[in-house]
Design an enzyme around this catalytic site. Structure first.
Site, short mmCIF file in Angstrom:
data_model
loop_
_atom_site.label_atom_id
_atom_site.label_comp_id
_atom_site.label_asym_id
_atom_site.label_seq_id
_atom_site.Cartn_x
_atom_site.Cartn_y
_atom_site.Cartn_z
CD GLU A 1 35.06 32.73 50.13
OE1 GLU A 1 34.97 31.61 50.65
OE2 GLU A 1 35.54 32.92 48.99
CG HIS B 1 31.58 31.96 39.53
ND1 HIS B 1 31.23 30.76 40.09
CD2 HIS B 1 32.91 32.11 39.78
CE1 HIS B 1 32.30 30.21 40.65
NE2 HIS B 1 33.33 31.01 40.47
#
Lengths: 325, 352
Positions: free
Chosen positions: A60, A129
């Site tokens: 990322e 998450h």
């Protein structure tokens, strides 16, 4: 008007930009061959080719940073996080690099870039998450942050985000990808920084955005049955924040409840409530009530998760507690 | 230290420039034509400009006219000047917080660079960036970046744009040995290699990340270039105190990038003669080590070499020095005489 899902609205906005502007390209994990974790980019690789639909390694920091560099060089990248929860490892690039470049370079470098990410809890993905980091990012000067709650806004905001010369973070409520709504065939945009009065009312103002709109809309229906007329405002944009629309509403209703489906502590609604108490105190008949999800890590168990997540009952309780309605 | 290049790409005999009798083809001698003399004097001028600029910065820091953190490039001049001398105007440069040398080697305005350090309205970024954040987008100088290794993916992205636009321009990314222990270092090397981006990763290994010697914080010794085999990135080591060796090794790597070979990696062994910043008392290293490196000071050794090779007279060297000293004095005066930014500037440049 045709009725489509949020997923299709987002896809339409992206597809238009890819068709009309050769500077636009996309990067992200499994957006190409796989078609995107939430299928927003399904079919793009075949249509636009691997140079413009770039599958990235699970890195990322590197691909967000690469997007920033490409934007600084004049391209218009659209970068996808598979989940906003994964943006955390790239915060240095978003906050220190993208948001600061223009200021630190004395206005010589801009970052015309869109970052998209599914956001929010509610599908039993547990603590790592289920984040809603759009509320953190909304605090950073130099970033714009939007969060649509319906297909119309999803398409209109995506169009504006891609045209914007700044980094616009589009937080897409994961629970709303399938939510349907009417979208006109004629071209339109939704201005970033403008809230929307989605329902006119006279007795109380309910403010939310994104998935939180589900709770306030349901609460408004229940209040209507009780003879209470609620005005409902969808912020749509967390930064810039449209204080004027909310203030205008409170002048009329004299009551306000601000609602977030993200955790209650900190965040956009804390900011909004603080400003409102300062700017609207003379019109308010009671305290600005805040509703948000519980301040705990997101649990996996469905019953626990639902207990933590903001719902319409929480909104109704706040209305009753604050204003006796 | 012998100057040498050691390309490490496996099974790439055409790529490698094999060492001859333990010595590399990059000798640091270069050619000896008439144009070379002019070019070499220019290399010396740039190195001396950086040295004098940095000394002036140190002096004005002590006076309180420059504030914040100040990281000087003294000792590393041959590295930045040699590397940047190989670039074209359409190439990008991305640097770290020790960025003055790179900025000046790229030809950024000396007055405006100094004014930026003074925080004045005439500075490159109107006084909003300071020492660690020098920018001049018009010259492809895309910053000074102060989060260690944060600039690496930015460089990859600039290179991605160059590739996307189908040019043969490239991005040169400077970083120090300290940045190699950040996760984004690995992420970026891998991404650049997978996408064959036109980026030159230029490691300035000055042996210390602030007060930590590499040997204390890195497993596997002080050489980084052999590790590039993992990524399939051709890599070379070069003597960062020898400007011609740096130039030649960089030219080779730049040429390969322009031909579409993807990222290249150069590790220059170099040394900063002063502390990490002006706040550094250098308790972590002995003066003996510093003295050893100072004997290889490019500001002293390079002109000696030019004179010995008959490429410059000592009078010419002195003339260059005098001209540079005057330029630096004027830059300091320009900065001192420049106005502070108007308070209204606080709110400009946040958004486009």
């Amino acid at each position: 008007m045709p009725e489509i899902a949020v997923r299709q609205a987002l896809k339409q906005g992206l597809e238009e930009a890819l068709e009309n502007d050769p500077r636009v390209f996309m990067m992200g994990e499994d957006i190409g061959e796989y078609g995107g974790a939430y299928a927003v980019t399904d079919g793009f690789l075949k249509k636009f080719g691997p140079e413009r639909i770039k599958d990235t390694p699970i890195s990322e920091q590197a691909f967000v940073g690469a997007g920033i560099g490409a934007a600084a060089a004049g391209l218009r990248p659209i970068v996808e996080f598979m989940s906003i929860s994964f943006s955390l490892v790239a915060f240095d690039q978003i906050v220190n690099m993208a948001a600061n470049l223009r200021y630190m370079s004395g206005g010589r470098i801009s970052v015309p870039m869109v970052i998209r990410a599914p956001t929010g809890a509610g599908v039993q993905l547990a603590a790592t998450h289920s984040h809603s980091f759009e509320t953190w990012l909304a605090e950073v000067p130099g970033l714009k942050v939007v969060c649509p709650s319906n297909p119309y806004d999803a398409l209109g905001l995506m169009r504006s985000a891609i045209k914007d010369d700044n980094l616009v973070f589009v937080a897409e409520p994961a629970l709303l990808y399938g939510a349907r709504g009417e979208v006109p065939d004629e071209y339109y945009e939704v201005e970033i920084g403008k809230a929307n009065v989605v329902r006119s009312g006279t007795d109380i103002t309910l403010v939310s955005y994104g998935y939180g709109m589900r709770s306030v809309n349901t609460a408004a229906d229940v209040l209507q049955q009780r003879g209470v007329s609620a005005e409902v405002i969808d912020l749509r944009s967390l930064s810039p924040l449209d204080l004027d629309t909310v203030l205008g509403s409170i002048r009329k209703t004299n009551r306000a409840v601000v609602v977030d489906s993200a955790r209650r502590k900190g965040g956009v609604m804390a900011e909004l409530a603080a400003d409102l108490q300062q700017l609207a105190s003379e019109w308010l008949d009671g305290p600005i009530m805040r509703v948000g999800s519980e301040d705990v890590p997101w649990p996996y168990n469905r019953g626990l998760e639902q207990a933590a997540l903001t719902d319409a009952d929480d909104v109704l309780n706040a209305v009753a507690e604050g204003y006796g309605l | 230290m012998a100057s040498r290049t050691k390309p490490r790409e496996k099974s790439s005999s055409t790529d490698a420039k094999p060492a001859k009798n333990g010595k590399s083809v990059v000798s640091g001698r270069g050619n000896t034509g008439v144009n070379a003399a002019t070019d070499y004097i220019e290399l010396f001028r740039q190195m001396y400009l950086i040295r004098e600029f940095e000394l002036a910065c140190g002096e004005n820091y002590s006076k309180g006219l420059i504030r914040g953190f100040l990281h000087l490039y003294i000792g590393q001049e041959a590295t930045g000047v040699g590397a940047i001398s190989t670039l074209r105007a359409d190439d990008y440069i991305v640097s770290h917080y020790r960025d003055h040398g790179h900025a000046l080697a790229r030809g950024l305005d000396v007055n405006r660079s100094m004014a930026e350090l003074f925080g004045r309205a005439t500075g490159l970024s109107k006084g909003k960036g300071g020492s660690m954040h020098l920018f001049d987008a018009a010259k492809g100088f895309m910053g000074g970046h102060a989060i260690v290794a944060g600039q690496l993916p930015l460089a990859a992205g600039l290179a991605l744009a160059q590739q996307y636009q189908k040019t043969d321009a490239l991005t040169m990314c400077f970083f120090g040995d300290g940045s190699t222990n950040q996760g984004v270092y690995h992420e970026t090397l891998n991404l650049a290699a997978v996408w064959k981006l036109p980026v030159l990763f230029f490691l300035e290994n000055n042996m210390y990340g602030m007060g930590s010697s590499i040997e204390r914080v890195r497993a596997g010794g002080i050489d980084f270039y052999p590790g590039m085999a993992t990524y399939g990135i051709p890599a070379a080591e070069v003597d960062g105190m020898d400007v011609l060796a740096v130039k030649e090794a960089t030219e080779y790597a730049v040429d390969r990038i322009r031909k579409g070979d993807g990222p290249q990696f150069i590790e220059a062994k170099t040394f900063r003669f002063t502390g990490h910043s002006l706040a550094d008392g250098q308790k972590y290293r002995g003066q003996e080590e510093v003295k050893k490196w100072e004997q290889r000071d490019p500001i002293a050794t390079f002109p000696e070499k030019l004179i010995k090779m008959g490429l410059a007279s000592s009078a010419k060297i002195e003339a260059v020095k005098a001209e540079v000293s005057k330029q630096i004095a004027l830059a300091v005066k320009f900065a001192e005489d420049s106005p502070e930014p108007d308070i209204s500037e606080l709110f400009t440049d946040v958004f486009a």
